[in-house]
Design a protein around this motif. Structure first.
Motif, PDB file in Angstrom:
ATOM      1  N   LEU A 137     -27.724 -44.300   5.296  1.00  0.00           N
ATOM      2  CA  LEU A 137     -26.270 -44.273   5.425  1.00  0.00           C
ATOM      3  C   LEU A 137     -25.660 -43.671   4.168  1.00  0.00           C
ATOM      4  CD1 LEU A 137     -23.622 -45.138   6.921  1.00  0.00           C
ATOM      5  CD2 LEU A 137     -23.748 -47.251   5.572  1.00  0.00           C
ATOM      6  N   VAL A 138     -24.819 -42.664   4.361  1.00  0.00           N
ATOM      7  CA  VAL A 138     -24.072 -42.037   3.281  1.00  0.00           C
ATOM      8  C   VAL A 138     -22.611 -42.458   3.409  1.00  0.00           C
ATOM      9  CG1 VAL A 138     -23.318 -39.831   2.291  1.00  0.00           C
ATOM     10  CG2 VAL A 138     -25.654 -40.087   3.166  1.00  0.00           C
ATOM     11  N   TYR A 139     -22.019 -42.829   2.298  1.00  0.00           N
ATOM     12  CA  TYR A 139     -20.634 -43.313   2.292  1.00  0.00           C
ATOM     13  C   TYR A 139     -19.835 -42.567   1.236  1.00  0.00           C
ATOM     14  CZ  TYR A 139     -16.959 -46.485   0.485  1.00  0.00           C
ATOM     15  OH  TYR A 139     -15.792 -47.005   0.000  1.00  0.00           O
ATOM     16  N   THR A 140     -18.666 -42.062   1.626  1.00  0.00           N
ATOM     17  CA  THR A 140     -17.739 -41.479   0.664  1.00  0.00           C
ATOM     18  C   THR A 140     -16.456 -42.304   0.678  1.00  0.00           C
ATOM     19  OG1 THR A 140     -16.625 -39.433  -0.052  1.00  0.00           O
ATOM     20  CG2 THR A 140     -16.788 -39.797   2.321  1.00  0.00           C
ATOM     21  N   PRO A 141     -15.916 -42.683  -0.477  1.00  0.00           N
ATOM     22  CA  PRO A 141     -14.786 -43.623  -0.509  1.00  0.00           C
ATOM     23  C   PRO A 141     -13.514 -43.081   0.122  1.00  0.00           C
ATOM     24  CG  PRO A 141     -15.909 -43.556  -2.636  1.00  0.00           C
ATOM     25  CD  PRO A 141     -16.440 -42.409  -1.820  1.00  0.00           C
ATOM     26  N   GLY A 142     -12.675 -44.024   0.586  1.00  0.00           N
ATOM     27  CA  GLY A 142     -11.349 -43.709   1.090  1.00  0.00           C
ATOM     28  C   GLY A 142     -10.276 -44.304   0.197  1.00  0.00           C
ATOM     29  N   ASP A 143      -9.024 -43.951   0.466  1.00  0.00           N
ATOM     30  CA  ASP A 143      -7.940 -44.451  -0.377  1.00  0.00           C
ATOM     31  C   ASP A 143      -7.667 -45.942  -0.177  1.00  0.00           C
ATOM     32  OD1 ASP A 143      -6.854 -44.108   2.159  1.00  0.00           O
ATOM     33  OD2 ASP A 143      -5.205 -42.829   1.517  1.00  0.00           O
ATOM     34  N   ASN A 144      -7.955 -46.467   1.019  1.00  0.00           N
ATOM     35  CA  ASN A 144      -7.646 -47.871   1.284  1.00  0.00           C
ATOM     36  C   ASN A 144      -8.383 -48.826   0.361  1.00  0.00           C
ATOM     37  OD1 ASN A 144      -6.031 -47.025   3.351  1.00  0.00           O
ATOM     38  ND2 ASN A 144      -7.167 -48.016   4.988  1.00  0.00           N
ATOM     39  N   GLU A 145      -9.587 -48.442  -0.080  1.00  0.00           N
ATOM     40  CA  GLU A 145     -10.390 -49.369  -0.873  1.00  0.00           C
ATOM     41  C   GLU A 145     -10.256 -49.186  -2.375  1.00  0.00           C
ATOM     42  OE1 GLU A 145     -13.514 -46.654   1.274  1.00  0.00           O
ATOM     43  OE2 GLU A 145     -11.526 -47.483   1.667  1.00  0.00           O
ATOM     44  N   LEU A 205     -27.536 -45.606   1.330  1.00  0.00           N
ATOM     45  CA  LEU A 205     -27.496 -47.006   1.735  1.00  0.00           C
ATOM     46  C   LEU A 205     -28.315 -47.171   3.013  1.00  0.00           C
ATOM     47  CD1 LEU A 205     -23.668 -47.452   1.091  1.00  0.00           C
ATOM     48  CD2 LEU A 205     -25.559 -48.110  -0.433  1.00  0.00           C
ATOM     49  N   GLY A 206     -28.293 -48.371   3.595  1.00  0.00           N
ATOM     50  CA  GLY A 206     -29.057 -48.625   4.814  1.00  0.00           C
ATOM     51  C   GLY A 206     -30.414 -49.255   4.513  1.00  0.00           C
ATOM     52  N   ARG A 207     -31.084 -49.692   5.585  1.00  0.00           N
ATOM     53  CA  ARG A 207     -32.366 -50.386   5.437  1.00  0.00           C
ATOM     54  C   ARG A 207     -33.481 -49.473   4.965  1.00  0.00           C
ATOM     55  NH1 ARG A 207     -32.087 -53.979  11.022  1.00  0.00           N
ATOM     56  NH2 ARG A 207     -30.847 -55.721  10.160  1.00  0.00           N
ATOM     57  N   HIS A 208     -33.344 -48.177   5.255  1.00  0.00           N
ATOM     58  CA  HIS A 208     -34.384 -47.222   4.876  1.00  0.00           C
ATOM     59  C   HIS A 208     -33.743 -46.087   4.072  1.00  0.00           C
ATOM     60  CE1 HIS A 208     -35.917 -49.240   8.556  1.00  0.00           C
ATOM     61  NE2 HIS A 208     -37.016 -49.311   7.821  1.00  0.00           N
ATOM     62  N   PRO A 209     -33.369 -46.381   2.833  1.00  0.00           N
ATOM     63  CA  PRO A 209     -32.673 -45.366   2.026  1.00  0.00           C
ATOM     64  C   PRO A 209     -33.558 -44.171   1.715  1.00  0.00           C
ATOM     65  CG  PRO A 209     -33.282 -47.270   0.687  1.00  0.00           C
ATOM     66  CD  PRO A 209     -33.564 -47.643   2.105  1.00  0.00           C
ATOM     67  N   GLU A 210     -32.903 -43.049   1.554  1.00  0.00           N
ATOM     68  CA  GLU A 210     -33.580 -41.824   1.154  1.00  0.00           C
ATOM     69  C   GLU A 210     -32.910 -41.274  -0.096  1.00  0.00           C
ATOM     70  OE1 GLU A 210     -33.785 -39.012   4.327  1.00  0.00           O
ATOM     71  OE2 GLU A 210     -35.170 -40.237   5.521  1.00  0.00           O
ATOM     72  N   ARG A 211     -33.617 -40.406  -0.803  1.00  0.00           N
ATOM     73  CA  ARG A 211     -33.062 -39.792  -1.996  1.00  0.00           C
ATOM     74  C   ARG A 211     -32.253 -38.562  -1.628  1.00  0.00           C
ATOM     75  NH1 ARG A 211     -32.854 -43.385  -5.682  1.00  0.00           N
ATOM     76  NH2 ARG A 211     -32.238 -41.664  -7.066  1.00  0.00           N
ATOM     77  N   VAL A 212     -31.130 -38.401  -2.300  1.00  0.00           N
ATOM     78  CA  VAL A 212     -30.263 -37.230  -2.126  1.00  0.00           C
ATOM     79  C   VAL A 212     -29.872 -36.755  -3.514  1.00  0.00           C
ATOM     80  CG1 VAL A 212     -29.344 -37.863   0.144  1.00  0.00           C
ATOM     81  CG2 VAL A 212     -28.245 -38.752  -1.926  1.00  0.00           C
ATOM     82  N   ASP A 213     -29.453 -35.501  -3.616  1.00  0.00           N
ATOM     83  CA  ASP A 213     -28.912 -35.013  -4.876  1.00  0.00           C
ATOM     84  C   ASP A 213     -27.548 -35.658  -5.097  1.00  0.00           C
ATOM     85  OD1 ASP A 213     -31.085 -33.312  -5.298  1.00  0.00           O
ATOM     86  OD2 ASP A 213     -30.133 -31.664  -4.213  1.00  0.00           O
ATOM     87  N   TYR A 214     -27.196 -35.870  -6.349  1.00  0.00           N
ATOM     88  CA  TYR A 214     -25.886 -36.446  -6.646  1.00  0.00           C
ATOM     89  C   TYR A 214     -25.294 -35.758  -7.867  1.00  0.00           C
ATOM     90  CZ  TYR A 214     -27.976 -39.119 -10.493  1.00  0.00           C
ATOM     91  OH  TYR A 214     -28.620 -39.481 -11.648  1.00  0.00           O
ATOM     92  N   GLN A 215     -23.991 -35.888  -7.998  1.00  0.00           N
ATOM     93  CA  GLN A 215     -23.276 -35.264  -9.103  1.00  0.00           C
ATOM     94  C   GLN A 215     -23.124 -36.296 -10.233  1.00  0.00           C
ATOM     95  OE1 GLN A 215     -19.229 -34.022  -8.261  1.00  0.00           O
ATOM     96  NE2 GLN A 215     -19.386 -32.327  -9.729  1.00  0.00           N
ATOM     97  N   PRO A 216     -23.702 -36.067 -11.384  1.00  0.00           N
ATOM     98  CA  PRO A 216     -23.607 -37.057 -12.453  1.00  0.00           C
ATOM     99  C   PRO A 216     -22.168 -37.433 -12.819  1.00  0.00           C
ATOM    100  CG  PRO A 216     -25.313 -35.459 -12.974  1.00  0.00           C
ATOM    101  CD  PRO A 216     -24.602 -34.952 -11.750  1.00  0.00           C
ATOM    102  N   ALA A 217     -21.252 -36.477 -12.761  1.00  0.00           N
ATOM    103  CA  ALA A 217     -19.861 -36.762 -13.107  1.00  0.00           C
ATOM    104  C   ALA A 217     -19.172 -37.629 -12.066  1.00  0.00           C
ATOM    105  CB  ALA A 217     -19.085 -35.451 -13.286  1.00  0.00           C
ATOM    106  N   LEU A 218     -19.623 -37.540 -10.807  1.00  0.00           N
ATOM    107  CA  LEU A 218     -19.081 -38.343  -9.703  1.00  0.00           C
ATOM    108  C   LEU A 218     -20.263 -38.745  -8.840  1.00  0.00           C
ATOM    109  CD1 LEU A 218     -15.885 -36.463  -8.351  1.00  0.00           C
ATOM    110  CD2 LEU A 218     -15.945 -38.478  -9.821  1.00  0.00           C
TER     111      LEU A 218
END
Length: 272
Positions: free
Chosen positions: A59-67, A100-113
């Motif tokens: 599961l990939v999650y990107t934040p929203g304004d509500n939270e 996220l999720g029960r079976h996470p996988e690796r993804v590239d990420y941006q160190p600044a965000l």
């Protein structure tokens, strides 16, 4: 989602439907893990994290304004939005580069965000972009007529990093000769038009799409009502706003077919 008590009580039905769909390999949540009129408590965030942990697929999650960006509201608990943003990162992005999720996988990420991630699958580059409603976080907080200095600095830094992430995503797609790019964010940047805090992101996406040989799909949330359109007018661009807020639950199943000139297809799946 989940928006309000009814969805909080039945969100397991949506998770079960996604888990039971053999065509789903990765799930993505496009932000807003709570209603805009409910409190931004640690307990509410933790409850959502527990739900996210029940997804069988990564599961990939990107934040929203509500939270975070709207948590200054009285009915949200009068929080400091920047403190809530830090709390989100600590809870949902504690292990940068892991889904996220029960079976996470690796993804590239941006160190600044660290919430901006990217992966390549089926000859398509997928990337999340932390771009939200409420003028991308620039809407003045309760009691203020203009953004605070700290608020404006956060938005400026986040937009700059996001522009770099857009460029890096298209650069990777071009370097590897990929067929497409999928960008995912919470904000509906055409509701009805890009706000000042969103404009630079929209302009960069349009410029890179115009120069890209493949197909580009932008997935957005925020305005809650399903919509498929092409607000840029570019021949290789399409945009989908996913449905949200009201029951019954539904999710969007995205498919990729290299034999299709449009490359991307999708189906709205209703949850009984």
């Amino acid at each position: 989602m989940p928006y309000g008590a009814a969805q909080e009580a039945t969100v397991g039905d949506l998770v079960a439907a996604v888990n039971g769909d053999p065509k789903v390999r990765v799930a993505v949540h496009l932000g807003d893990i709570k209603s805009g009129s409910t409190t931004c408590t640690d307990d509410r965030f933790a409850a959502v994290a527990d739900v996210f942990a029940t997804f069988e697929d990564p599961l990939v999650y990107t934040p929203g304004d509500n939270e975070w960006a709207d948590c200054h509201r009285l009915n949200n608990g009068s929080y400091d939005p920047l403190e809530r943003l830090s709390a989100l990162r600590e809870l949902f992005f504690a292990d940068p580069g892991a889904t996220l999720g029960r079976h996470p996988e690796r993804v590239d990420y941006q160190p600044a965000l660290v919430e901006n991630v990217r992966w390549i699958e089926s000859r398509v580059a997928f990337a999340t972009l932390h771009v939200v409603g409420s003028d991308n976080g620039l809407a003045p907080w309760t009691g203020n007529a203009v953004p605070t200095a700290a608020q404006a600095a956060e938005v400026q830094a986040r937009v700059a990093a996001t522009l770099e992430w857009i460029d890096a995503t298209f650069d990777a797609a071009e370097a590897e000769g990929l067929d497409g790019v999928v960008l995912m964010m919470q904000a509906d940047t055409w509701d009805p038009a890009p706000t000042p805090g969103q404009q630079a992101v929209v302009d960069r996406i349009a410029a890179r799409t115009a120069a890209f040989d493949g197909q580009v799909l932008l997935l957005q949330g925020d305005s809650h009502t399903y919509l498929a359109d092409n607000p840029t007018g570019l021949a290789n661009f399409r945009r989908v706003v996913v449905h949200g807020e009201t029951l019954p639950f539904e999710y969007l199943r995205l498919t990729i077919d290299p034999r299709d000139p449009d490359l991307f297809g999708w189906t709205r799946v209703m949850v009984p």
